[in-house]
Structure formats: C-alpha cells, structure tokens
Design a protein around this motif. Structure first.
Motif, PDB file in Angstrom:
ATOM      1  N   GLN A  24       0.870  -1.171   0.000  1.00  0.00           N
ATOM      2  CA  GLN A  24       0.000   0.000   0.000  1.00  0.00           C
ATOM      3  C   GLN A  24       0.908   1.224   0.000  1.00  0.00           C
ATOM      4  O   GLN A  24       1.769   1.373   0.867  1.00  0.00           O
ATOM      5  CB  GLN A  24      -0.891  -0.011   1.233  1.00  0.00           C
ATOM      6  CG  GLN A  24      -1.903   1.105   1.249  1.00  0.00           C
ATOM      7  CD  GLN A  24      -2.879   0.945   2.406  1.00  0.00           C
ATOM      8  OE1 GLN A  24      -2.772   0.013   3.208  1.00  0.00           O
ATOM      9  NE2 GLN A  24      -3.824   1.860   2.496  1.00  0.00           N
ATOM     10  N   SER A  41      -2.625  10.296  -2.610  1.00  0.00           N
ATOM     11  CA  SER A  41      -3.495   9.209  -3.059  1.00  0.00           C
ATOM     12  C   SER A  41      -2.972   7.890  -2.514  1.00  0.00           C
ATOM     13  O   SER A  41      -1.765   7.685  -2.416  1.00  0.00           O
ATOM     14  CB  SER A  41      -3.517   9.173  -4.580  1.00  0.00           C
ATOM     15  OG  SER A  41      -4.248   8.086  -5.041  1.00  0.00           O
ATOM     16  N   VAL A  91      -2.594   3.873  -3.009  1.00  0.00           N
ATOM     17  CA  VAL A  91      -2.571   2.866  -4.058  1.00  0.00           C
ATOM     18  C   VAL A  91      -2.237   1.531  -3.399  1.00  0.00           C
ATOM     19  O   VAL A  91      -1.250   1.420  -2.678  1.00  0.00           O
ATOM     20  CB  VAL A  91      -1.509   3.199  -5.128  1.00  0.00           C
ATOM     21  CG1 VAL A  91      -1.441   2.111  -6.169  1.00  0.00           C
ATOM     22  CG2 VAL A  91      -1.777   4.543  -5.759  1.00  0.00           C
ATOM     23  N   GLY A 100      -1.801  -2.626  -4.317  1.00  0.00           N
ATOM     24  CA  GLY A 100      -1.733  -3.627  -5.376  1.00  0.00           C
ATOM     25  C   GLY A 100      -0.625  -4.617  -5.121  1.00  0.00           C
ATOM     26  O   GLY A 100       0.118  -4.527  -4.143  1.00  0.00           O
ATOM     27  N   ARG A 155      -3.102  -3.605 -10.038  1.00  0.00           N
ATOM     28  CA  ARG A 155      -4.295  -3.506  -9.178  1.00  0.00           C
ATOM     29  C   ARG A 155      -5.535  -3.467 -10.059  1.00  0.00           C
ATOM     30  O   ARG A 155      -5.449  -3.230 -11.266  1.00  0.00           O
ATOM     31  CB  ARG A 155      -4.225  -2.270  -8.289  1.00  0.00           C
ATOM     32  CG  ARG A 155      -4.114  -0.978  -9.057  1.00  0.00           C
ATOM     33  CD  ARG A 155      -3.687   0.168  -8.154  1.00  0.00           C
ATOM     34  NE  ARG A 155      -3.403   1.349  -8.952  1.00  0.00           N
ATOM     35  CZ  ARG A 155      -4.077   2.473  -8.875  1.00  0.00           C
ATOM     36  NH1 ARG A 155      -5.067   2.588  -8.013  1.00  0.00           N
ATOM     37  NH2 ARG A 155      -3.767   3.492  -9.628  1.00  0.00           N
ATOM     38  N   VAL A 184      -8.998  -1.591 -10.861  1.00  0.00           N
ATOM     39  CA  VAL A 184      -9.728  -0.338 -10.701  1.00  0.00           C
ATOM     40  C   VAL A 184     -10.991  -0.448 -11.549  1.00  0.00           C
ATOM     41  O   VAL A 184     -10.919  -0.532 -12.779  1.00  0.00           O
ATOM     42  CB  VAL A 184      -8.881   0.879 -11.154  1.00  0.00           C
ATOM     43  CG1 VAL A 184      -9.683   2.161 -11.061  1.00  0.00           C
ATOM     44  CG2 VAL A 184      -7.607   0.969 -10.340  1.00  0.00           C
ATOM     45  N   ALA A 185     -12.135  -0.488 -10.892  1.00  0.00           N
ATOM     46  CA  ALA A 185     -13.441  -0.593 -11.553  1.00  0.00           C
ATOM     47  C   ALA A 185     -13.501  -1.813 -12.470  1.00  0.00           C
ATOM     48  O   ALA A 185     -14.006  -1.743 -13.588  1.00  0.00           O
ATOM     49  CB  ALA A 185     -13.760   0.688 -12.328  1.00  0.00           C
ATOM     50  N   VAL A 235      -4.997  -2.415 -13.835  1.00  0.00           N
ATOM     51  CA  VAL A 235      -4.155  -1.240 -14.096  1.00  0.00           C
ATOM     52  C   VAL A 235      -2.771  -1.521 -13.533  1.00  0.00           C
ATOM     53  O   VAL A 235      -2.629  -1.970 -12.401  1.00  0.00           O
ATOM     54  CB  VAL A 235      -4.747   0.022 -13.430  1.00  0.00           C
ATOM     55  CG1 VAL A 235      -3.832   1.208 -13.625  1.00  0.00           C
ATOM     56  CG2 VAL A 235      -6.124   0.312 -13.972  1.00  0.00           C
ATOM     57  N   SER A 249       1.010   0.155 -12.689  1.00  0.00           N
ATOM     58  CA  SER A 249       1.706   1.410 -12.458  1.00  0.00           C
ATOM     59  C   SER A 249       3.165   1.119 -12.159  1.00  0.00           C
ATOM     60  O   SER A 249       3.471   0.176 -11.432  1.00  0.00           O
ATOM     61  CB  SER A 249       1.094   2.163 -11.278  1.00  0.00           C
ATOM     62  OG  SER A 249      -0.281   2.350 -11.471  1.00  0.00           O
TER      63      SER A 249
END
Length: 170
Positions: free
Chosen positions: A90, A103, A105, A107, A125, A127-128, A132, A134
């Motif tokens: 995290q 923010s 994050v 994952g 991770r 997302v909706a 995604v 990163s």
C-alpha cells in the motif's frame, strides 16, 4: 646453389624437413655472446610501460559511488521496506495536480528492476474491474509511505502471467 622444394638450401645427409627447420631456426637464434650484450643494452633503451586506466571505466566507477551515496541519503530520510514480487503493498503517493493531493494505491508487486538510485517496481491492481499497472521509482520523493500489507510466496521474478489471470477473473 639451387634451392630445394621447401625454399631452403639442401643440407647433405638431412631430410628436406630437417633442412627447413635448421634454416628457420638459424634466423631466430643468436649466439650467447651477442645476447648478453644485447640484453644489457635493451634494458636501458626500453622505457618502463605506463598503464593507463580507461576513462570510461573511471567515470562509471565515480557514478557508482555517487549513486550509492544518493541511495544511502534517501534511506536515511525515510524508511523503505524490502519489496519483492508477490508482496501486496500500500503506497501513499503525492499526486502533482493543482494541489498536492495524497493518493493511496494498493496492489501486488509483479516486477522489480534493480538499478541503484533508479530502482523501480511495477504494481498491478484492479480499478473498476479493469487491471491497471503502475510503475513507481522506489526512491521517488512523491512516494510518502510504503507499507507491506501481505507477503505471498512466488517462484518467479516477474509475475506477468497475472495479467492473463486477472483478465480471466472478470
């Protein structure tokens, strides 16, 4: 005198091969008296060899030292845990928008690249319902906190196969 087929002069009582060896060895050999004089003169004539280091190797070494110092400086400022593929982390990341918003994050780490100060790790991770990925520099000043939530045991250094597994779960 005529030359034989080997290119040397024929020697009576010797084979053509022995004649060739004797002629070629006479070109290389010198007498013992002449070598003692030549060796004392050659030592004084030849300057000692100076070994120069290549500049690109020296520059790389200097950059490695500077890189290590920068990593130690960042580690002294904040705590950076050991991150490996398979760990669920995290992050609190400062997003550079109009305001400096932090923010969160969360994952799974699927890859890590070790390159001194330029260490990076890749997080995957959902997302909706969409996967995604990163890529974060480990020593970035925008990362305010790194917390390891869970440690999963994996047997690979790169977990790119999770891309297909996460898509199949949808």
């Amino acid at each position: 005198m005529s030359r034989d087929s080997s290119g040397g002069f024929p020697v009576p009582g010797l084979s053509p091969l022995a004649g060739m060896v004797s002629t070629s060895s006479s070109r290389c050999m010198t007498t013992a008296a002449s070598t003692t004089m030549d060796s004392s003169e050659s030592v004084t004539d030849v300057p000692p060899r100076i070994k120069f280091k290549r500049l690109d190797k020296t520059a790389k070494h200097i950059m490695q030292i500077l890189d290590k110092e920068a990593v130690e400086e960042v580690k002294g400022q904040r705590e950076i845990p050991d991150i490996k593929p398979g760990y669920i982390v995290q992050l609190k990341v400062e997003v550079p928008e109009n305001k400096q918003r932090v923010s969160t994050v969360k994952g799974i780490v699927i890859a890590r690249r070790n390159a001194g100060l330029n260490n990076t790790f890749r997080i995957r991770r959902m997302v909706a319902g969409v996967g995604v990925e990163s890529l974060f520099p480990l020593y970035s000043p925008n990362i305010k906190e790194i917390k390891v939530v869970d440690k999963k045991k994996v047997r690979r250094a790169k977990l790119y196969y999770l891309r297909n597994k996460m898509n199949a779960l949808r």
